[in-house]
Scaffold this active site. Structure first.
Site, PDB file in Angstrom:
ATOM      1  N   GLY A  91      74.781  71.069  91.347  1.00  0.00           N
ATOM      2  CA  GLY A  91      74.931  69.623  91.177  1.00  0.00           C
ATOM      3  C   GLY A  91      75.749  69.002  92.293  1.00  0.00           C
ATOM      4  O   GLY A  91      76.332  69.686  93.135  1.00  0.00           O
ATOM      5  N   GLY A 127      85.727  67.948  96.155  1.00  0.00           N
ATOM      6  CA  GLY A 127      84.741  66.872  96.288  1.00  0.00           C
ATOM      7  C   GLY A 127      84.853  66.102  97.591  1.00  0.00           C
ATOM      8  O   GLY A 127      84.184  65.093  97.784  1.00  0.00           O
ATOM      9  N   ARG A 177      74.785  58.642 103.355  1.00  0.00           N
ATOM     10  CA  ARG A 177      73.523  59.295 103.671  1.00  0.00           C
ATOM     11  C   ARG A 177      72.364  58.491 103.083  1.00  0.00           C
ATOM     12  O   ARG A 177      72.446  58.044 101.948  1.00  0.00           O
ATOM     13  CB  ARG A 177      73.562  60.707 103.087  1.00  0.00           C
ATOM     14  CG  ARG A 177      72.310  61.503 103.290  1.00  0.00           C
ATOM     15  CD  ARG A 177      72.584  62.980 103.153  1.00  0.00           C
ATOM     16  NE  ARG A 177      72.768  63.384 101.759  1.00  0.00           N
ATOM     17  CZ  ARG A 177      73.002  64.648 101.399  1.00  0.00           C
ATOM     18  NH1 ARG A 177      73.110  65.599 102.302  1.00  0.00           N
ATOM     19  NH2 ARG A 177      73.149  64.958 100.144  1.00  0.00           N
ATOM     20  N   ARG A 184      65.638  67.893  94.730  1.00  0.00           N
ATOM     21  CA  ARG A 184      65.516  69.172  95.411  1.00  0.00           C
ATOM     22  C   ARG A 184      64.700  70.131  94.553  1.00  0.00           C
ATOM     23  O   ARG A 184      64.542  69.904  93.348  1.00  0.00           O
ATOM     24  CB  ARG A 184      66.915  69.794  95.599  1.00  0.00           C
ATOM     25  CG  ARG A 184      67.904  68.868  96.252  1.00  0.00           C
ATOM     26  CD  ARG A 184      69.272  68.940  95.567  1.00  0.00           C
ATOM     27  NE  ARG A 184      70.139  67.848  96.030  1.00  0.00           N
ATOM     28  CZ  ARG A 184      70.918  67.920  97.092  1.00  0.00           C
ATOM     29  NH1 ARG A 184      71.011  69.034  97.764  1.00  0.00           N
ATOM     30  NH2 ARG A 184      71.638  66.877  97.467  1.00  0.00           N
ATOM     31  N   ASP A 253      68.546  74.638  96.615  1.00  0.00           N
ATOM     32  CA  ASP A 253      69.223  73.359  96.367  1.00  0.00           C
ATOM     33  C   ASP A 253      69.317  72.527  97.644  1.00  0.00           C
ATOM     34  O   ASP A 253      69.699  71.369  97.601  1.00  0.00           O
ATOM     35  CB  ASP A 253      70.629  73.578  95.781  1.00  0.00           C
ATOM     36  CG  ASP A 253      71.459  74.551  96.591  1.00  0.00           C
ATOM     37  OD1 ASP A 253      71.024  75.709  96.751  1.00  0.00           O
ATOM     38  OD2 ASP A 253      72.526  74.162  97.082  1.00  0.00           O
ATOM     39  N   ASP A 263      71.001  68.359 104.093  1.00  0.00           N
ATOM     40  CA  ASP A 263      72.213  69.171 104.039  1.00  0.00           C
ATOM     41  C   ASP A 263      72.472  69.943 105.327  1.00  0.00           C
ATOM     42  O   ASP A 263      72.202  71.140 105.438  1.00  0.00           O
ATOM     43  CB  ASP A 263      72.196  70.110 102.826  1.00  0.00           C
ATOM     44  CG  ASP A 263      72.733  69.383 101.594  1.00  0.00           C
ATOM     45  OD1 ASP A 263      73.132  68.216 101.741  1.00  0.00           O
ATOM     46  OD2 ASP A 263      72.762  69.972 100.505  1.00  0.00           O
TER      47      ASP A 263
END
Ligand code: AMP
Ligand code: MG
Length: 494
Positions: A91, A127, A177, A184, A253, A263
């Site tokens: 997640g 985070g 972004r 995904r 992912d 990513d």
């Protein structure tokens, strides 16, 4: 605080339609947001009034300090196969989707923050993100885009004014972004692993409506969704291979069903051609080495197919597994077709050729020479243009003494369908002279960490127009000293 000057028409389909697929969550408050980069051309593409975005307002918006009306920040749930092992819950642990907008071309785009603080998926992480990885993703994503590779884009980078703790304290930053979507393969896996077939179906229907609307009313739509995602990945990975790009962490992912590169962690560009090249510090077995990328994409697609099997069953009960297997087996031929088409363009050959086998051999022999002489991938292709114009020395000299190179050049020339200058012109439009060279990336990030953004901006200017040779940028075309490349390791952007 002043009212936010930018009018944004948010249109949040994920938040509205997929309630059980995320957790609502607010960004952490950045103590002192300062704008590092703003991608004004992309903002304009989104239909945002660029002139209204002053640096202070941009820093507040793109750090999440100020949330304009209409945003619905959320952390998406997903799982993933990481280096082959299944992690049932990953997640968005350091990212948030703010919402979606429809851009000037009518395309739905996700706007998300990365590094905006902990979420329920953070699993003990903070985070946050450090300035280096944020600017790295900004730079490399924009370079990929300029080279025509589908990719998520960077809209802004903001320093938070806070230190994040890594091996040592580093300045924190947030990346904004923009993505065709953030769904995904791992998003499907999350619900499939919990045997929530109804949710897998809703997610598939959502993805079809968003990315493959022509399939909405199709009786075989789930099987065709698999084929469509496979086709986009075949084309994407062919693009990576031809550019010499190594993603570095092709976990499920990190594979977007939209077909965009997503990513940017331990990714890198290959310099001296080496099919086994690996740069990621965590990829000990070379699972995600350059030459493995097509096979890994296929492996990931098989994991995607597994999540959809119950839906295929309902569609074509007779032979769901057989049909899905057929789609997966078509991946390599489709990849090879995209690769050969791209390789022909990189050789300046006409798109249509009657002899696939001869062309494949021609490219493969060229690559064998590049590997044997450890020639810089990018420069070698680029300098073919000089050879096409009658000056083969610049390309020949990359190889050192080798009678095979002139022989190969002569063979290549026999395949031309146009005059040398025409071929040279074609070559310079598809073979970049400027890529984000690893040593320049590292230098520019180090300077940015010390508060000097000028090297990053120069590099960004070079790679944003990758085909357009500029004499003042000569050093940007040069490979790193071999010493640098042999020791080069990249890290996940945590
Ligand atoms: P990645 O390999 O970078 O794509 O990330 C894999 C998983 O780790 C994702 O679920 C991320 O959200 C999570 N993650 C990475 N870095 C952090 C961080 N600093 N804090 C919390 N979660 C993180
Ligand atoms: Mg990821």
């Amino acid at each position: 605080m002043m009212a936010f000057p930018l009018q944004i028409a948010w249109d949040n389909s994920y938040a509205a339609q997929l309630g059980e697929f995320y957790v609502s969550c607010l960004p952490a408050a950045a103590p002192e947001p300062t704008l590092l980069q703003l991608n004004r051309r992309l903002a304009d593409e989104l239909g945002w009034d660029v002139a209204a975005i002053d640096p202070g307002a941009a820093a507040r918006l793109f750090s999440g300090v100020e949330l304009p009306a209409g945003t619905q920040p959320l952390a998406q749930a997903y799982a993933g196969h990481q280096f082959g092992g299944f992690a049932p819950q990953l997640g968005d642990g350091r990212a948030l989707l703010l919402g979606e907008v429809i851009d000037r071309h009518g395309r739905r785009r996700d706007i998300g923050l990365k590094g905006s603080g902990p979420t329920p998926f953070s699993r003990g992480g903070d985070g946050k993100a450090a300035i280096g990885p944020v600017l790295r993703e900004y730079l490399i994503g924009e370079a990929m885009h300029a080279c025509g590779i589908p990719t998520t884009r960077a809209l802004a980078a903001v320093a938070t004014g806070e230190q994040v703790m890594r091996e040592r304290p580093l300045p924190g930053a947030v990346l904004t972004r923009v993505a065709a979507s953030h769904v995904r393969v791992g998003t499907f896996e999350f619900f499939a692993a919990r045997d929530q077939q109804d949710r897998v179906r809703r997610l598939a229907d959502y993805v079809i409506a968003r990315h493959d609307p022509e399939l909405v009313a199709d009786g075989d739509r789930y099987l065709r969704l698999l084929a469509s995602v496979a086709e986009r990945q075949a084309s994407l990975v062919a693009g990576w291979m031809l550019l010499g790009f190594i993603h570095g962490v092709m976990n499920t992912d990190n594979m977007a069903v939209s077909g965009e590169t997503i990513d940017y962690g331990p990714c890198a560009f290959m310099e001296a051609f080496d099919p086994q090249a690996v740069f990621s510090s965590i990829d000990h077995g070379g699972r995600y080495a350059y030459e493995k990328q097509p096979a890994v994409a296929r492996w990931n697609l098989a994991r995607f197919a597994e999540t959809l099997l119950p839906l295929f069953d309902a569609e074509a009960p007779a032979d769901a597994v057989g049909k899905a297997t057929e789609v997966i087996e078509q991946f390599m031929p489709r990849y090879e077709a995209h690769w050969l088409a791209g390789a022909r363009r990189k050789l300046g050959l006409a798109a249509e050729s009657r002899d696939d086998e001869a062309d494949t051999r021609l490219v493969q022999d060229w690559m064998t020479l590049l590997a044997r002489h450890q020639v810089d991938w990018t420069l070698a292709w680029r300098k073919l243009a000089d050879a096409a114009e009658g000056s083969p020395e610049s390309v020949v000299s990359l190889f050192g003494p080798s009678p095979e190179v002139p022989a190969w050049l002569a063979r290549w020339q026999q395949r031309w369908d146009a005059a040398g200058p025409v071929v040279a012109d074609r070559l310079r439009r598809v073979n970049p002279i400027y890529i984000p060279r690893n040593h320049l990336v590292e230098e520019s990030l180090a300077a940015a960490g010390d508060g000097d953004l000028a090297p990053l901006e120069r590099l960004l200017a070079a790679v944003s127009r990758p085909y357009d040779e500029r004499s003042e940028l000569a050093e940007y075309a040069e490979p790193a000293p071999l010493e640098f490349t042999s020791r080069y390791r990249t890290f996940c952007g945590t």
